[in-house]
Motif scaffolding. Structure first.
Motif, mmCIF file in Angstrom:
data_model
loop_
_atom_site.group_PDB
_atom_site.id
_atom_site.type_symbol
_atom_site.label_atom_id
_atom_site.label_comp_id
_atom_site.label_asym_id
_atom_site.label_seq_id
_atom_site.Cartn_x
_atom_site.Cartn_y
_atom_site.Cartn_z
ATOM 1 N N ALA A 21 37.877 34.202 36.817
ATOM 2 C CA ALA A 21 37.287 33.009 36.202
ATOM 3 C C ALA A 21 36.541 32.167 37.235
ATOM 4 N N GLN A 22 37.038 32.184 38.464
ATOM 5 C CA GLN A 22 36.409 31.407 39.531
ATOM 6 C C GLN A 22 35.254 32.161 40.189
ATOM 7 N N GLY A 23 35.038 33.424 39.792
ATOM 8 C CA GLY A 23 33.952 34.214 40.346
ATOM 9 C C GLY A 23 34.288 34.859 41.673
ATOM 10 N N THR A 24 35.527 34.806 42.086
ATOM 11 C CA THR A 24 35.917 35.422 43.368
ATOM 12 C C THR A 24 35.854 36.936 43.301
ATOM 13 N N ILE A 25 36.129 37.498 42.141
ATOM 14 C CA ILE A 25 36.057 38.946 41.951
ATOM 15 C C ILE A 25 35.162 39.223 40.752
ATOM 16 N N SER A 26 34.611 40.472 40.680
ATOM 17 C CA SER A 26 33.688 40.837 39.599
ATOM 18 C C SER A 26 34.443 41.194 38.334
ATOM 19 N N VAL A 27 33.662 41.406 37.247
ATOM 20 C CA VAL A 27 34.270 41.800 35.978
ATOM 21 C C VAL A 27 34.948 43.171 36.106
ATOM 22 N N GLY A 28 34.266 44.086 36.801
ATOM 23 C CA GLY A 28 34.851 45.412 36.999
ATOM 24 C C GLY A 28 36.129 45.344 37.810
ATOM 25 N N GLU A 29 36.133 44.496 38.832
ATOM 26 C CA GLU A 29 37.346 44.347 39.657
ATOM 27 C C GLU A 29 38.479 43.716 38.858
ATOM 28 N N LEU A 30 38.138 42.804 37.936
ATOM 29 C CA LEU A 30 39.160 42.218 37.068
ATOM 30 C C LEU A 30 39.755 43.296 36.156
ATOM 31 N N ALA A 31 38.858 44.126 35.569
ATOM 32 C CA ALA A 31 39.340 45.205 34.700
ATOM 33 C C ALA A 31 40.241 46.153 35.487
ATOM 34 N N SER A 32 39.847 46.449 36.729
ATOM 35 C CA SER A 32 40.674 47.319 37.571
ATOM 36 C C SER A 32 42.016 46.663 37.883
ATOM 37 N N ALA A 33 41.994 45.358 38.169
ATOM 38 C CA ALA A 33 43.234 44.657 38.501
ATOM 39 C C ALA A 33 44.197 44.643 37.324
ATOM 40 N N VAL A 34 43.651 44.379 36.113
ATOM 41 C CA VAL A 34 44.507 44.386 34.923
ATOM 42 C C VAL A 34 45.032 45.804 34.656
ATOM 43 N N GLY A 35 44.151 46.797 34.812
ATOM 44 C CA GLY A 35 44.591 48.180 34.614
ATOM 45 C C GLY A 35 45.662 48.585 35.618
ATOM 46 N N LEU A 36 45.483 48.163 36.869
ATOM 47 C CA LEU A 36 46.483 48.466 37.893
ATOM 48 C C LEU A 36 47.800 47.745 37.610
ATOM 49 N N MET B 103 51.925 52.830 44.301
ATOM 50 C CA MET B 103 51.876 51.399 44.616
ATOM 51 C C MET B 103 51.018 51.142 45.846
ATOM 52 N N LEU B 104 51.073 52.040 46.827
ATOM 53 C CA LEU B 104 50.261 51.867 48.033
ATOM 54 C C LEU B 104 48.767 51.971 47.717
ATOM 55 N N VAL B 105 48.411 52.960 46.863
ATOM 56 C CA VAL B 105 46.997 53.091 46.477
ATOM 57 C C VAL B 105 46.523 51.825 45.774
ATOM 58 N N ALA B 106 47.378 51.332 44.849
ATOM 59 C CA ALA B 106 47.015 50.104 44.135
ATOM 60 C C ALA B 106 46.888 48.922 45.087
ATOM 61 N N ALA B 107 47.834 48.820 46.030
ATOM 62 C CA ALA B 107 47.820 47.689 46.960
ATOM 63 C C ALA B 107 46.602 47.739 47.883
ATOM 64 N N VAL B 108 46.235 48.952 48.359
ATOM 65 C CA VAL B 108 45.082 49.086 49.251
ATOM 66 C C VAL B 108 43.802 48.655 48.534
ATOM 67 N N TRP B 109 43.632 49.118 47.276
ATOM 68 C CA TRP B 109 42.423 48.729 46.562
ATOM 69 C C TRP B 109 42.391 47.217 46.331
ATOM 70 N N LEU B 110 43.567 46.666 45.954
ATOM 71 C CA LEU B 110 43.619 45.232 45.700
ATOM 72 C C LEU B 110 43.349 44.434 46.976
ATOM 73 N N LEU B 111 43.812 44.956 48.132
ATOM 74 C CA LEU B 111 43.510 44.280 49.407
ATOM 75 C C LEU B 111 42.024 44.307 49.696
ATOM 76 N N LEU B 112 41.380 45.453 49.393
ATOM 77 C CA LEU B 112 39.939 45.549 49.622
ATOM 78 C C LEU B 112 39.171 44.649 48.666
ATOM 79 N N ALA B 113 39.677 44.564 47.418
ATOM 80 C CA ALA B 113 38.994 43.717 46.438
ATOM 81 C C ALA B 113 39.331 42.257 46.633
ATOM 82 N N SER B 114 40.614 41.995 46.953
ATOM 83 C CA SER B 114 41.058 40.605 47.121
ATOM 84 C C SER B 114 42.327 40.605 47.960
ATOM 85 N N VAL B 115 42.282 39.971 49.101
ATOM 86 C CA VAL B 115 43.456 39.912 49.982
ATOM 87 C C VAL B 115 44.647 39.254 49.298
ATOM 88 N N PRO B 116 44.470 38.149 48.568
ATOM 89 C CA PRO B 116 45.650 37.540 47.910
ATOM 90 C C PRO B 116 46.352 38.480 46.932
#
Length: 563
Positions: free
Chosen positions: A271-286, A149-162
């Protein structure tokens, strides 16, 4: 009462984990590496999409695929070795705790808990120990889930703070809610384990007494008794299962809602363009990956509830009061074997008082079976009398260390148990030496001659393959082969025919000449073989004289013995 048991159960859990702390730490590190690698898989897939697939860069594609292969290799090896070390942490703790329970059950000072039937002890030493020590295997998985969970949270913080804050701030309330939901499960688990142990105890008791039940024609009553306790245990198990099902369903629903929220927030940001397609795929995978770590929290909580309940039952055995106070003295060397019974009261005895001289063979006739059984327990110091005392060569038994006392006095109960193995192994019992004289004195040679392989014939559990008389003679031969300074026998021949009984009486006198022997019996043959007979009526000594003299002078004795 509950808090004390709980605290003792926590101490048992700490003891189990403390002895394997290095293995638990190593397994935690390996499982954390595995979970970290698992969390990196969707992250690396997202990187491949952004750095290679989206741009069409073949070199970048090969590079990141190689990184992904290394990640899979590391997480696979970490899982393999983590399983090995974690399993060892559980198995070794299981063995140690089981040995501790067994050692406590076999302690020379016994236990004051009368409710610990053999079946209940077996259940505690097996099922409860297994549930308790499984925490050594579960804890590394908990650490690994947190690491993932920490690894996932760190990446998500780097990709998107929210997104990162959503996981970091949402997980603690989620864990608190899961823990609150587990409280009813723990209460049900305690009750279910206690009833299951009682059902096992009753089953063992009935199996051991199956011959007696058949002889009395009480099979239906025994079956009805087991059905009742089994039904009670089943009801507790079903209630626990219902609570567990509700708990598991609630945990899955809570986790699902939390993950759906993560996916919803991530999708809107893409959808709003705040994150990339790859980051979205990573977020859904995480988000999908987090199903595993979050479910581990629910599993660990349920396992901890069962482990704490089992640890409390184990603590009840390990911390139970002893049946007798501790003595520190040792008998005089050599042991002369004089036994003094002074004002013994309790268990059917009311001020019984007599002396057995060193080297004397004395028979004690009790008209009350309870008094006879109590006298055997007091002489063997399984428990202490309510009043009075017993002396060995002038020293109270209560002043002697139990281990030293057992080497001086061997008190053999009426139901002497045999063990799986050969007849010879049961008689020798690891002592060594030549048991031939003991075998002949107990007329166990006649038993051997009737068996297919003689003394090498194998005996089933508790001697079930032998008749009652055969078991008694083998057990008597074992006691005689031990050759203690003082031997106490309780009805050692009541399943033997009168002719054999008379021969055993002669063998006892011959083999035990010069050694103190106390026969607590109603057998005329053994009463006649003794130097004298102590008659106990109503728990007090009514007479003391040779058997023949009592027959001539005591009509009450004659009536008791000959009717």
């Amino acid at each position: 009462m509950v808090s004390r048991v709980s605290a003792s159960g926590s101490a048992v859990l700490r003891r189990s984990m403390g002895g394997q702390r290095w293995r638990i730490l190593a397994a935690s590190a390996l499982f954390a590496a595995h979970q970290g690698g698992e969390a990196l898989v969707p992250v690396l897939i997202g990187v491949v999409i952004d750095k290679a697939t989206y741009t069409g860069d073949v070199g970048a594609l090969l590079f990141w695929l190689a990184v992904l292969a290394v990640d899979f290799t590391v997480l696979s090896l970490a899982w393999r070795f983590g399983m090995r070390v974690g399993t060892q942490a559980g198995v070794r703790a299981d063995r140690g705790l089981r040995l501790a329970v067994t050692a406590r059950a076999l302690h020379p000072r016994g236990t004051a808990r009368a409710d610990l039937l053999p079946g209940a002890l077996v259940s505690i030493a097996t099922a409860d120990v297994r549930r308790t020590t499984m925490m050594n295997f579960r804890i590394p998985h908990l650490v690994a889930a947190i690491a993932g969970m920490l690894v996932a949270a760190v990446w998500l913080l780097l990709a998107s703070v929210p997104l990162g804050l959503l996981i970091l701030l949402g997980t603690p309330p989620l864990l608190f809610l899961v823990n609150r939901l587990s409280a009813p499960l723990e209460r049900r688990t305690v009750e279910q384990q206690e009833r299951a142990a009682w059902a096992a105890a009753v089953a063992v008791d009935l199996v051991r007494g199956v011959r007696v039940l058949k002889g009395l024609g009480a099979e239906r009553a025994g079956l009805a008794r087991y059905r009742a306790v089994s039904r009670d245990s089943l009801g507790a198990s079903l209630a626990t299962t219902r609570v567990e099902a509700v708990y598991s369903g609630a945990v899955v629903a809570i986790n699902g809602l939390f993950l759906a929220l993560i996916a919803l927030v991530g999708g809107r940001m893409a959808a709003q363009g705040t994150i990339s397609v790859g980051e979205l795929a990573s977020a859904v995978g995480l988000a999908q990956f987090l199903v595993g770590p979050l479910s581990v929290f629910g599993d660990i909580t349920a396992a901890l509830a069962a482990g704490r309940a089992s640890a409390g039952r184990i603590a009840g055995v390990l911390h139970a009061a002893h049946a007798t106070p501790e003595g520190h003295g040792v008998p005089a060397s050599p042991v002369r074997g004089e036994i003094g019974v002074r004002g013994l009261a309790g268990g059917g005895l009311h001020g019984a008082e007599f002396t057995v001289a060193a080297g004397e063979t004395v028979a004690v006739y009790c008209n009350d079976p309870e008094a006879a059984s109590s006298l055997v327990r007091y002489l063997g110091r399984e428990t202490d009398p309510e009043k009075g005392r017993i002396l060995l060569d002038g020293v109270p038994l209560a002043d002697l260390a139990p281990e030293a006392l057992r080497s001086a006095i061997l008190a053999v109960p009426h139901e002497a148990a045999l063990f799986e193995g050969t007849v010879a192994a049961n008689i020798d019992a690891g002592r060594g030496g030549d048991p031939t004289a003991a075998v002949r004195a107990a007329r166990a040679d006649e038993v051997a001659s009737a068996l297919p392989d003689g003394l090498a014939t194998r005996v089933s559990e508790r001697g079930g393959s032998l008749s009652g008389g055969q078991r008694q003679r083998v057990a008597l031969a074992r006691a005689l082969h031990a050759d203690p300074p003082v031997l106490v026998l309780h009805d050692p021949t009541n399943a033997v025919d009168t002719v054999t009984e008379a021969g055993i009486g002669d063998g006892l006198r011959s083999l035990r000449a010069g050694r103190t022997t106390i026969l607590i019996t109603s057998s005329p043959a053994l009463l006649a073989a003794a130097d004298r007979v102590v008659l106990l009526r109503g728990g007090t000594v009514a007479a003391s004289a040779p058997h023949g003299e009592l027959l001539d002078t005591r009509p009450d004795y004659r009536e008791l013995v000959l009717t």
